[in-house]
Design a protein around this motif. Structure first.
Motif, PDB file in Angstrom:
ATOM      1  N   LEU A  80       0.932  -1.172   0.051  1.00 25.74           N
ATOM      2  CA  LEU A  80      -0.047   0.053  -0.092  1.00 25.74           C
ATOM      3  C   LEU A  80       0.912   1.310   0.121  1.00 25.74           C
ATOM      4  O   LEU A  80       0.394   2.281  -0.689  1.00 25.74           O
ATOM      5  N   SER A  81       1.937   1.216   0.640  1.00 20.56           N
ATOM      6  CA  SER A  81       2.919   2.246   0.759  1.00 20.56           C
ATOM      7  C   SER A  81       3.355   2.595  -0.550  1.00 20.56           C
ATOM      8  O   SER A  81       3.617   3.691  -1.119  1.00 20.56           O
ATOM      9  N   TYR A  82       3.885   1.653  -1.289  1.00 21.79           N
ATOM     10  CA  TYR A  82       4.689   1.601  -2.758  1.00 21.79           C
ATOM     11  C   TYR A  82       3.490   2.265  -3.564  1.00 21.79           C
ATOM     12  O   TYR A  82       3.693   2.991  -4.443  1.00 21.79           O
ATOM     13  N   ILE A  83       2.209   1.435  -3.639  1.00 19.84           N
ATOM     14  CA  ILE A  83       1.226   1.741  -4.814  1.00 19.84           C
ATOM     15  C   ILE A  83       0.873   3.254  -4.589  1.00 19.84           C
ATOM     16  O   ILE A  83       0.553   3.883  -5.399  1.00 19.84           O
ATOM     17  N   LEU A 118       7.882  17.833  -7.159  1.00 17.87           N
ATOM     18  CA  LEU A 118       8.699  17.549  -6.033  1.00 17.87           C
ATOM     19  C   LEU A 118       8.072  18.115  -4.817  1.00 17.87           C
ATOM     20  O   LEU A 118       8.102  17.583  -3.560  1.00 17.87           O
ATOM     21  N   LEU A 119       7.421  19.360  -4.801  1.00 13.23           N
ATOM     22  CA  LEU A 119       6.780  19.819  -3.809  1.00 13.23           C
ATOM     23  C   LEU A 119       5.439  20.518  -3.991  1.00 13.23           C
ATOM     24  O   LEU A 119       5.485  21.282  -4.863  1.00 13.23           O
ATOM     25  N   SER A 120       4.538  19.960  -3.357  1.00 11.77           N
ATOM     26  CA  SER A 120       2.971  20.294  -3.734  1.00 11.77           C
ATOM     27  C   SER A 120       2.362  19.716  -2.493  1.00 11.77           C
ATOM     28  O   SER A 120       2.613  18.967  -1.546  1.00 11.77           O
ATOM     29  N   VAL A 121       1.026  20.277  -2.380  1.00  9.34           N
ATOM     30  CA  VAL A 121      -0.165  19.711  -1.434  1.00  9.34           C
ATOM     31  C   VAL A 121      -0.333  18.226  -1.720  1.00  9.34           C
ATOM     32  O   VAL A 121      -0.353  17.462  -0.812  1.00  9.34           O
ATOM     33  N   ARG A 122      -0.160  17.877  -2.853  1.00 12.08           N
ATOM     34  CA  ARG A 122      -0.386  16.025  -2.991  1.00 12.08           C
ATOM     35  C   ARG A 122       0.699  15.549  -2.358  1.00 12.08           C
ATOM     36  O   ARG A 122       0.463  14.413  -1.880  1.00 12.08           O
ATOM     37  N   ILE A 123       2.056  15.945  -2.624  1.00 15.85           N
ATOM     38  CA  ILE A 123       3.195  15.355  -1.990  1.00 15.85           C
ATOM     39  C   ILE A 123       3.011  15.368  -0.510  1.00 15.85           C
ATOM     40  O   ILE A 123       3.265  14.176   0.169  1.00 15.85           O
ATOM     41  N   ILE A 124       2.424  16.388   0.106  1.00 19.63           N
ATOM     42  CA  ILE A 124       2.207  16.374   1.515  1.00 19.63           C
ATOM     43  C   ILE A 124       1.595  15.102   1.950  1.00 19.63           C
ATOM     44  O   ILE A 124       1.652  14.433   2.910  1.00 19.63           O
ATOM     45  N   PHE A 125       0.205  15.070   1.301  1.00 15.93           N
ATOM     46  CA  PHE A 125      -0.822  13.915   1.652  1.00 15.93           C
ATOM     47  C   PHE A 125      -0.051  12.571   1.208  1.00 15.93           C
ATOM     48  O   PHE A 125      -0.415  11.761   2.301  1.00 15.93           O
ATOM     49  N   ILE A 126       0.550  12.322   0.142  1.00 15.02           N
ATOM     50  CA  ILE A 126       0.798  11.210  -0.142  1.00 15.02           C
ATOM     51  C   ILE A 126       1.903  10.803   0.703  1.00 15.02           C
ATOM     52  O   ILE A 126       2.337   9.499   1.157  1.00 15.02           O
ATOM     53  N   LYS A 127       2.794  11.468   1.004  1.00 11.41           N
ATOM     54  CA  LYS A 127       3.995  11.515   1.960  1.00 11.41           C
ATOM     55  C   LYS A 127       3.571  10.850   3.318  1.00 11.41           C
ATOM     56  O   LYS A 127       4.355   9.942   4.008  1.00 11.41           O
ATOM     57  N   ILE A 128       2.648  11.635   3.847  1.00  7.96           N
ATOM     58  CA  ILE A 128       2.120  11.317   5.239  1.00  7.96           C
ATOM     59  C   ILE A 128       1.503   9.814   5.136  1.00  7.96           C
ATOM     60  O   ILE A 128       1.748   9.065   5.952  1.00  7.96           O
ATOM     61  N   LEU A 129       0.849   9.558   4.163  1.00  7.64           N
ATOM     62  CA  LEU A 129      -0.172   8.369   4.053  1.00  7.64           C
ATOM     63  C   LEU A 129       0.752   7.147   3.816  1.00  7.64           C
ATOM     64  O   LEU A 129       0.683   6.040   4.571  1.00  7.64           O
ATOM     65  N   SER A 130       1.720   7.365   2.812  1.00 11.46           N
ATOM     66  CA  SER A 130       2.432   6.235   2.470  1.00 11.46           C
ATOM     67  C   SER A 130       3.676   5.919   3.567  1.00 11.46           C
ATOM     68  O   SER A 130       3.794   4.770   3.808  1.00 11.46           O
ATOM     69  N   SER A 131       4.027   6.934   4.418  1.00 10.79           N
ATOM     70  CA  SER A 131       4.901   6.334   5.503  1.00 10.79           C
ATOM     71  C   SER A 131       4.107   5.829   6.759  1.00 10.79           C
ATOM     72  O   SER A 131       4.504   5.160   7.483  1.00 10.79           O
ATOM     73  N   PHE A 132       3.107   6.426   6.943  1.00  8.08           N
ATOM     74  CA  PHE A 132       1.887   5.813   7.902  1.00  8.08           C
ATOM     75  C   PHE A 132       1.654   4.413   7.562  1.00  8.08           C
ATOM     76  O   PHE A 132       1.951   3.495   8.477  1.00  8.08           O
ATOM     77  N   PHE A 133       1.578   3.791   6.298  1.00  5.24           N
ATOM     78  CA  PHE A 133       1.505   2.433   5.934  1.00  5.24           C
ATOM     79  C   PHE A 133       2.569   1.711   6.131  1.00  5.24           C
ATOM     80  O   PHE A 133       2.608   0.629   6.664  1.00  5.24           O
ATOM     81  N   MET A 134       3.792   2.586   5.881  1.00  6.75           N
ATOM     82  CA  MET A 134       5.243   1.809   6.265  1.00  6.75           C
ATOM     83  C   MET A 134       5.428   1.450   7.669  1.00  6.75           C
ATOM     84  O   MET A 134       5.801   0.386   8.254  1.00  6.75           O
ATOM     85  N   SER A 135       4.989   2.369   8.560  1.00  7.95           N
ATOM     86  CA  SER A 135       4.857   2.287   9.903  1.00  7.95           C
ATOM     87  C   SER A 135       3.922   1.007  10.410  1.00  7.95           C
ATOM     88  O   SER A 135       4.383   0.456  11.328  1.00  7.95           O
TER      89      SER A 135
END
Length: 464
Positions: A80-83, A118-135
């Motif tokens: 899920l983090s990857y996709i 590289l830097l956007s609102v989308r990046i912020i949301f996906i960054k948080i979501l993807s790393s949450f899946f990793m945790s």
């Protein structure tokens, strides 16, 4: 009656005063968006920390009930983090620091659209979501690097949103300031954020940093501290660095961590480079095999082989039990490589600190040192490993100094940072961040028209 000269002098004085007042007013208006955005960065840093803490603690609770759950949790959440990254924001992967460095290296004329990737609102949301899946999957990843990209995204978006009629701070300076504020808020280390901006991000922008970086770092850090309190990440460990024999052991820890840190970055980069050459199908197969190997290692070891590593460092620094099992270090390093190259989001600052800390504790136990001396080696390992990976010796020494408030041993930390940096540069001349930033920049420049590519050759030459 005033003479003509006196009248002219008075007029010049009035103009000078008016000019200063105008500049002062313009400065305030110019910085208002920055100050508001810095508060947002502090809030996001706290929220992000709580989200990842919840994810890691949830995994550990399930893992404590039955270790076999790792064979379900790791594959599902790593995928899920990857996709989420691959489908919605491919440049939100991994740490985020190379993306920020790359955004500062792009040509001015065509950089706006490229930087938005590289830097956007989308990046912020996906960054948080993807790393949450990793945790949730037990990944050995941290939040500090991602917080830097998130913070830089906040200031970049704010700068783009401000109308042209409003006095603006330069785009690149806002990105640098965001990176510094993000690190300061993530670690509660304002000096570390400033040094990071100068050493890692600024390069040719140092003379413009004073006011913007200082104000953003203070506001973002103060906002986070207001919510969480005046905490230290690894506060007040008791240390004892006495004796020349102990200094020799300290140098040994620096050497080992310097070698391991440099090769960790080199292996991680080569794994990413290898995966990039594979087709999507083969990438998925490779990733599945890797994550199952991760799950197997976690199943046959213990909780010290998963997570960012803060819990491990807390035990080593503040509890009587400073034992590091023989398998903990190779297990954490292996799981760190798998997690960091999975393709999802997640940083390496906190894991790198735990890698170095566990190496220091292990060597201290081999020499049957006292508790305070082992604590000292843990701190030295933290500085040395992180330096070898990032090649930012001053940033790493200041970070660990601020996180632990051990000013009495700053000399030893600087020795460790200097030594690890020398060793790492002999193994690989460029850090993982530098090489990854170069690849990202080249990938983005390849999207330009042929005419623009010719203009961008100088940018690539500067990177090299």
């Amino acid at each position: 009656m005033e003479t003509a000269n006196e009248k002219k002098t008075n007029e010049l004085k009035v103009k000078e005063v008016t000019k200063k007042r105008f500049e002062s007013t313009a400065f305030i208006f110019q910085n208002i968006p920055l100050w508001i955005a810095s508060c947002v960065i502090g809030l996001l840093a706290v929220l992000y920390a709580e989200i990842l803490h919840f994810g890691e603690s949830t995994f550990l609770k399930i893992y404590a009930q039955n270790k076999a759950w790792v064979f379900v949790l790791a594959p599902v959440f790593f995928f899920l983090s990857y996709i989420s990254v691959q489908k919605y924001a491919k440049y939100s992967n991994a740490s985020g620091i190379p993306q920020v460095i790359a955004s500062l290296s792009l040509p001015k004329k065509k950089s706006k659209k490229l930087i938005d990737q590289l830097l956007s609102v989308r990046i912020i949301f996906i960054k948080i979501l993807s790393s949450f899946f990793m945790s949730l999957g037990g990944g050995v990843v941290g939040r500090e690097g991602p917080t830097i990209q998130i913070a830089a995204s906040v200031l970049h978006v704010v700068n783009r949103t401000i109308p042209d009629s409003w006095p603006k701070i330069s785009q690149k300076l806002m990105i640098i300031t965001g990176g510094a504020a993000g690190l300061a808020a993530a670690f509660n280390t304002p000096l570390g954020g400033i040094v990071f901006a100068i050493e890692e991000l600024s390069k040719n922008h140092i003379k413009y940093l004073r006011t913007t970086v200082f104000s953003a770092v203070i506001i973002a850090g103060f906002t986070a501290q207001t919510i969480l309190g005046p905490y230290l990440v690894f506060g007040f460990p008791k240390v004892d660095p006495d004796g020349w024999q102990f200094f020799l052991i300290l140098l040994l820890v620096t050497l080992v961590c310097g070698v391991f840190g440099a090769y960790f970055g080199k292996i991680a980069f080569n794994v990413n480079k290898f995966k990039k050459k594979l087709s999507k199908k083969k990438q998925f197969i490779f990733g599945f095999i890797a994550v199952m190997a991760f799950a197997t290692v976690v199943f046959y070891t213990d909780k010290d082989s998963v997570g960012a590593g803060n819990l491990l460092l807390d035990r080593l620094l503040f509890e009587a039990d400073k034992k590091v099992e023989w398998y903990t270090i190779p297990a954490r390093l292996f799981n760190g490589i798998i997690s960091f190259t999975n393709g999802g989001a997640g940083g390496i600052f906190a894991p790198a600190l735990s890698f170095g800390g566990s190496i220091g504790a292990f060597i201290g136990d081999l020499f049957t040192l006292k508790s305070r001396q082992i604590n000292m080696l843990v701190l030295i390992g933290m500085v040395a490993f992180l330096t070898a990976f990032t090649r930012s010796p001053f940033t790493c020494a200041i970070l660990v100094l601020e996180m632990t408030d051990r000013h009495s041993v700053i000399f030893y930390m600087l020795v460790a940072a200097w030594g690890a940096n020398l060793i790492a540069n002999r193994i690989d001349q460029k850090s993982f961040y530098e090489k990854t930033a170069e690849l990202i920049t080249k990938d983005l420049l390849s999207q330009l028209d042929p005419r623009d590519k010719n203009k961008s050759k100088k940018v690539e030459e500067n990177l090299v």
